[in-house]
Design an enzyme around this catalytic site. Structure first.
Site, PDB file in Angstrom:
ATOM      1  N   TYR A   1       2.496   7.406  17.745  1.00 15.37           N
ATOM      2  CA  TYR A   1       3.154   7.252  16.590  1.00 15.37           C
ATOM      3  C   TYR A   1       4.276   8.341  16.485  1.00 15.37           C
ATOM      4  O   TYR A   1       5.613   7.858  16.078  1.00 15.37           O
ATOM      5  CB  TYR A   1       2.228   7.714  15.648  1.00 15.37           C
ATOM      6  CG  TYR A   1       2.601   8.039  13.987  1.00 15.37           C
ATOM      7  CD1 TYR A   1       2.445   7.102  13.284  1.00 15.37           C
ATOM      8  CD2 TYR A   1       2.934   9.147  13.725  1.00 15.37           C
ATOM      9  CE1 TYR A   1       3.092   6.931  11.895  1.00 15.37           C
ATOM     10  CE2 TYR A   1       3.138   9.498  12.319  1.00 15.37           C
ATOM     11  CZ  TYR A   1       3.137   8.383  11.541  1.00 15.37           C
ATOM     12  OH  TYR A   1       3.842   8.532  10.107  1.00 15.37           O
TER      13      TYR A   1
ATOM     14  N   ILE B   1       3.141   4.533   0.227  1.00 19.44           N
ATOM     15  CA  ILE B   1       4.476   4.758   0.204  1.00 19.44           C
ATOM     16  C   ILE B   1       5.164   3.558  -0.153  1.00 19.44           C
ATOM     17  O   ILE B   1       6.173   3.364  -0.840  1.00 19.44           O
ATOM     18  CB  ILE B   1       5.028   5.521   1.360  1.00 19.44           C
ATOM     19  CG1 ILE B   1       4.444   6.750   1.353  1.00 19.44           C
ATOM     20  CG2 ILE B   1       6.593   5.603   1.250  1.00 19.44           C
ATOM     21  CD1 ILE B   1       4.516   7.813   2.777  1.00 19.44           C
TER      22      ILE B   1
ATOM     23  N   LYS C   1       8.345   7.455  16.230  1.00 13.92           N
ATOM     24  CA  LYS C   1       8.793   7.705  15.031  1.00 13.92           C
ATOM     25  C   LYS C   1      10.285   8.739  15.419  1.00 13.92           C
ATOM     26  O   LYS C   1      11.469   8.558  14.759  1.00 13.92           O
ATOM     27  CB  LYS C   1       7.921   8.764  14.033  1.00 13.92           C
ATOM     28  CG  LYS C   1       6.973   7.917  13.410  1.00 13.92           C
ATOM     29  CD  LYS C   1       7.323   7.051  12.227  1.00 13.92           C
ATOM     30  CE  LYS C   1       6.286   6.042  11.743  1.00 13.92           C
ATOM     31  NZ  LYS C   1       6.938   5.293  10.616  1.00 13.92           N
TER      32      LYS C   1
ATOM     33  N   SER D   1       0.743  -1.264   0.133  1.00  8.88           N
ATOM     34  CA  SER D   1       0.095   0.066   0.047  1.00  8.88           C
ATOM     35  C   SER D   1       1.156   1.341   0.019  1.00  8.88           C
ATOM     36  O   SER D   1       1.999   1.172   0.311  1.00  8.88           O
ATOM     37  CB  SER D   1      -0.918   0.093   1.390  1.00  8.88           C
ATOM     38  OG  SER D   1      -1.549   1.034   1.575  1.00  8.88           O
TER      39      SER D   1
ATOM     40  N   SER E   1       8.945   9.747  10.235  1.00  9.06           N
ATOM     41  CA  SER E   1       8.077  11.087   9.806  1.00  9.06           C
ATOM     42  C   SER E   1       8.277  12.318  10.526  1.00  9.06           C
ATOM     43  O   SER E   1       8.875  12.118  11.568  1.00  9.06           O
ATOM     44  CB  SER E   1       6.633  10.421  10.524  1.00  9.06           C
ATOM     45  OG  SER E   1       5.509  11.589  10.445  1.00  9.06           O
TER      46      SER E   1
ATOM     47  N   THR F   1      -2.292   8.716   0.869  1.00  4.95           N
ATOM     48  CA  THR F   1      -1.946   7.333   0.942  1.00  4.95           C
ATOM     49  C   THR F   1      -3.288   6.907   1.680  1.00  4.95           C
ATOM     50  O   THR F   1      -3.928   7.367   2.419  1.00  4.95           O
ATOM     51  CB  THR F   1      -0.923   7.014   1.680  1.00  4.95           C
ATOM     52  OG1 THR F   1      -0.938   7.442   3.173  1.00  4.95           O
ATOM     53  CG2 THR F   1       0.447   7.170   1.001  1.00  4.95           C
TER      54      THR F   1
HETATM   55  N1  LIG Z   1       1.279   9.162   4.323  1.00  2.00           N
HETATM   56  C1  LIG Z   1       1.928  10.277   4.998  1.00  2.00           C
HETATM   57  O1  LIG Z   1       2.043  11.448   4.802  1.00  2.00           O
HETATM   58  C2  LIG Z   1       3.184   9.892   5.673  1.00  2.00           C
HETATM   59  C3  LIG Z   1       4.086  10.745   6.488  1.00  2.00           C
HETATM   60  C4  LIG Z   1       5.002  10.434   7.433  1.00  2.00           C
HETATM   61  C5  LIG Z   1       5.507   9.205   7.424  1.00  2.00           C
HETATM   62  N2  LIG Z   1       4.564   8.292   6.839  1.00  2.00           N
HETATM   63  C6  LIG Z   1       5.168   6.723   6.990  1.00  2.00           C
HETATM   64  O2  LIG Z   1       5.148   5.938   5.687  1.00  2.00           O
HETATM   65  C7  LIG Z   1       4.931   4.532   6.000  1.00  2.00           C
HETATM   66  C8  LIG Z   1       3.620   4.153   5.101  1.00  2.00           C
HETATM   67  O3  LIG Z   1       2.519   4.781   5.673  1.00  2.00           O
HETATM   68  P1  LIG Z   1       1.371   5.105   4.321  1.00  2.00           P
HETATM   69  O4  LIG Z   1       1.177   6.539   4.377  1.00  2.00           O
HETATM   70  O5  LIG Z   1       1.969   4.559   2.846  1.00  2.00           O
HETATM   71  O6  LIG Z   1       0.284   4.431   4.935  1.00  2.00           O
HETATM   72  P2  LIG Z   1      -0.490   2.935   4.420  1.00  2.00           P
HETATM   73  O7  LIG Z   1      -0.754   3.132   3.002  1.00  2.00           O
HETATM   74  O8  LIG Z   1      -1.474   2.660   5.428  1.00  2.00           O
HETATM   75  O9  LIG Z   1       0.521   1.790   4.382  1.00  2.00           O
HETATM   76  C9  LIG Z   1       1.262   1.237   5.513  1.00  2.00           C
HETATM   77  C10 LIG Z   1       1.633  -0.029   5.399  1.00  2.00           C
HETATM   78  O10 LIG Z   1       2.086  -0.666   6.476  1.00  2.00           O
HETATM   79  C11 LIG Z   1       1.713  -2.004   6.673  1.00  2.00           C
HETATM   80  N3  LIG Z   1       1.301  -2.445   7.872  1.00  2.00           N
HETATM   81  C12 LIG Z   1       1.084  -1.876   9.108  1.00  2.00           C
HETATM   82  N4  LIG Z   1       1.479  -2.515  10.304  1.00  2.00           N
HETATM   83  C13 LIG Z   1       2.032  -3.678   9.841  1.00  2.00           C
HETATM   84  C14 LIG Z   1       2.428  -4.754  10.388  1.00  2.00           C
HETATM   85  N5  LIG Z   1       2.282  -4.982  11.743  1.00  2.00           N
HETATM   86  N6  LIG Z   1       3.172  -5.779   9.476  1.00  2.00           N
HETATM   87  C15 LIG Z   1       3.224  -5.465   8.123  1.00  2.00           C
HETATM   88  N7  LIG Z   1       3.025  -4.378   7.540  1.00  2.00           N
HETATM   89  C16 LIG Z   1       2.282  -3.366   8.297  1.00  2.00           C
HETATM   90  C17 LIG Z   1      -0.095  -1.638   6.073  1.00  2.00           C
HETATM   91  O11 LIG Z   1      -0.502  -3.206   5.901  1.00  2.00           O
HETATM   92  P3  LIG Z   1      -1.842  -3.177   5.741  1.00  2.00           P
HETATM   93  O12 LIG Z   1      -2.487  -3.077   4.236  1.00  2.00           O
HETATM   94  O13 LIG Z   1      -2.103  -4.824   6.047  1.00  2.00           O
HETATM   95  O14 LIG Z   1      -2.597  -2.607   6.583  1.00  2.00           O
HETATM   96  C18 LIG Z   1       0.384  -1.081   4.925  1.00  2.00           C
HETATM   97  O15 LIG Z   1       0.798  -1.922   3.752  1.00  2.00           O
HETATM   98  C19 LIG Z   1       4.606   4.571   7.560  1.00  2.00           C
HETATM   99  O16 LIG Z   1       5.886   3.910   8.028  1.00  2.00           O
HETATM  100  C20 LIG Z   1       4.150   6.005   7.773  1.00  2.00           C
HETATM  101  O17 LIG Z   1       4.662   6.088   9.123  1.00  2.00           O
HETATM  102  C21 LIG Z   1       3.679   8.556   6.070  1.00  2.00           C
END
Ligand SMILES: NC(=O)c1ccc[n+]([C@@H]2O[C@H](COP(=O)([O-])OP(=O)(O)OC[C@H]3O[C@@H](n4cnc5c(N)ncnc54)[C@H](OP(=O)(O)O)[C@@H]3O)[C@@H](O)[C@H]2O)c1
Length: 330
Positions: A208, A58, A212, A56, A182, A243
């Site tokens: 969170y 990023i 981080k 999913s 983050s 996302t």
């Molecule tokens: N989006 C932003 O603006 C943003 C900003 C700063 C940092 N981040 C960081 O970027 C990373 C990705 O986030 P995203 O925004 O792309 O969110 P996302 O679309 O929700 O992706 C998160 C991914 O992590 C997986 N996940 C969560 N818990 C898990 C576990 N215990 N074991 C294996 N996989 C697990 C989820 O799997 P499922 O599909 O099975 O739930 C999903 O594939 C995160 O670390 C987040 O903190 C995002």
């Protein structure tokens, strides 16, 4: 003023003003100066990469870009159906992508051990390991070992995974490990006295941001630890990215800022660059948009070394790290 001085001044201004810097505006302005600095096409041919939470957002974008650069790419996911869907989408986007799927719930020690065993059986080396899986829970929950979920997902799981995969990282010779942290961490100090968030009312956003913060604070310690194995460790933040995770965890924030949120591919850029750029980036640092960034904006998030090392010791033990040693013992 020379061009690079102007670019540097603009870059710092974007970083300090947060909203433009973290949005797609900052990405688009900075990316204008990057072309000569892009990882070479096919630069990862013959390399193997693994991305956690790769089904999913990023993580999927990072995996797609690494595969496009030629890496054999392992999608580590906790739901194999969602993972299979991501694998099909990546294969549709990248002709001849070599994509493998492995079950890995990074919050669960047994799942990590099983995943690492599979990889040790099947792969000769692991060149790139991207810790991307992330959660922002609504309520305090624990994993099966009794550890708070964000701590288990963002810290204990990655430490255990690195530990169990150390033979493969060592065999790679110059493996790179990247944490997707983050900018939320700027709001929190280290939870030195309460790593499991047992005190006070639980707020998922605080849990969170604390964990981080820990990813970034532990990056140089881990880097020091893995240096003996020829591997380097880096952390980065992706900016604000559109996302599924943002839409679910922070729906009002996500919809208010949607017009300026980065695409997943833009959010993936610095993680991919750290993993793939030909010259090894300076290790042990925190990056955003291909630049090392300050780790503190405000004084109250700073911590003494003893606090950091006490938390580090707690986490190594809680993660069940066996191969590695505390840097102080080296
Ligand atoms: N989006 C932003 O603006 C943003 C900003 C700063 C940092 N981040 C960081 O970027 C990373 C990705 O986030 P995203 O925004 O792309 O969110 P996302 O679309 O929700 O992706 C998160 C991914 O992590 C997986 N996940 C969560 N818990 C898990 C576990 N215990 N074991 C294996 N996989 C697990 C989820 O799997 P499922 O599909 O099975 O739930 C999903 O594939 C995160 O670390 C987040 O903190 C995002």
């Amino acid at each position: 003023m020379r061009d690079d001085t102007v670019i540097h001044a603009l870059d710092t201004l974007l970083d300090r003003t947060v909203v433009p810097g973290y949005s797609r505006i900052g990405f688009q302005l900075r990316a204008r100066s990057w072309r000569r600095n892009d990882p070479p096409a096919d630069g990862l041919l013959g390399r193997t990469a693994m991305v956690t939470g790769a089904n999913s957002g990023i993580g999927k974008a990072v995996a797609t870009r690494l595969a496009a650069l030629g890496a054999s790419t392992v999608l580590a996911v906790r739901d194999l159906d969602r993972g299979e869907r991501a694998r099909r989408e990546i294969r549709a986007a990248v002709t001849a992508a070599d994509i493998r799927l492995v079950h890995c719930d990074v919050a669960e020690p047994d799942s990590i051990d099983a995943c690492a065993q599979t990889l040790r059986d099947e792969l000769p080396t692991l060149d790139i390991l991207v810790h991307n899986a992330g959660v922002l829970p609504a309520e305090r929950t624990e994993n099966s070992a009794g550890h708070e979920l964000t701590l288990a997902t963002h810290i204990l799981g990655p430490l255990r995974l690195i530990d169990r995969l150390t033979p493969l990282l060592t065999a790679a010779g110059d493996a790179r490990t990247v944490f997707v942290a983050s900018g939320g961490m700027y709001t929190q100090p280290l939870p030195a006295d309460d790593p499991e968030y047992q005190e006070g009312p639980y707020r998922g956003a605080t849990a969170y941001a604390r964990t981080k913060r820990m990813q970034v604070a532990f990056t140089p310690l881990l880097d020091q630890l893995l240096a003996d194995h020829g591997a380097s460790v880096h952390s980065m933040h992706p900016g604000w990215v559109d996302t599924p995770g943002i839409a679910t965890a922070l729906p009002r924030f996500g919809s208010a800022l949607r017009p300026v949120l980065r695409t997943p591919d833009q959010g993936a850029d610095t993680a991919v660059w750290l993993a793939a750029t030909r010259q090894l980036p300076m290790a042990g640092h925190f990056w955003h948009d291909r630049q090392i960034r300050d780790e503190h904006y405000v004084r109250y998030t700073r911590y003494p070394e003893e606090q950091l090392l006490a938390l580090w010791d707690y986490c190594l033990t809680a993660a069940g790290v066996t191969v590695a040693h505390s840097p102080r013992e080296n």
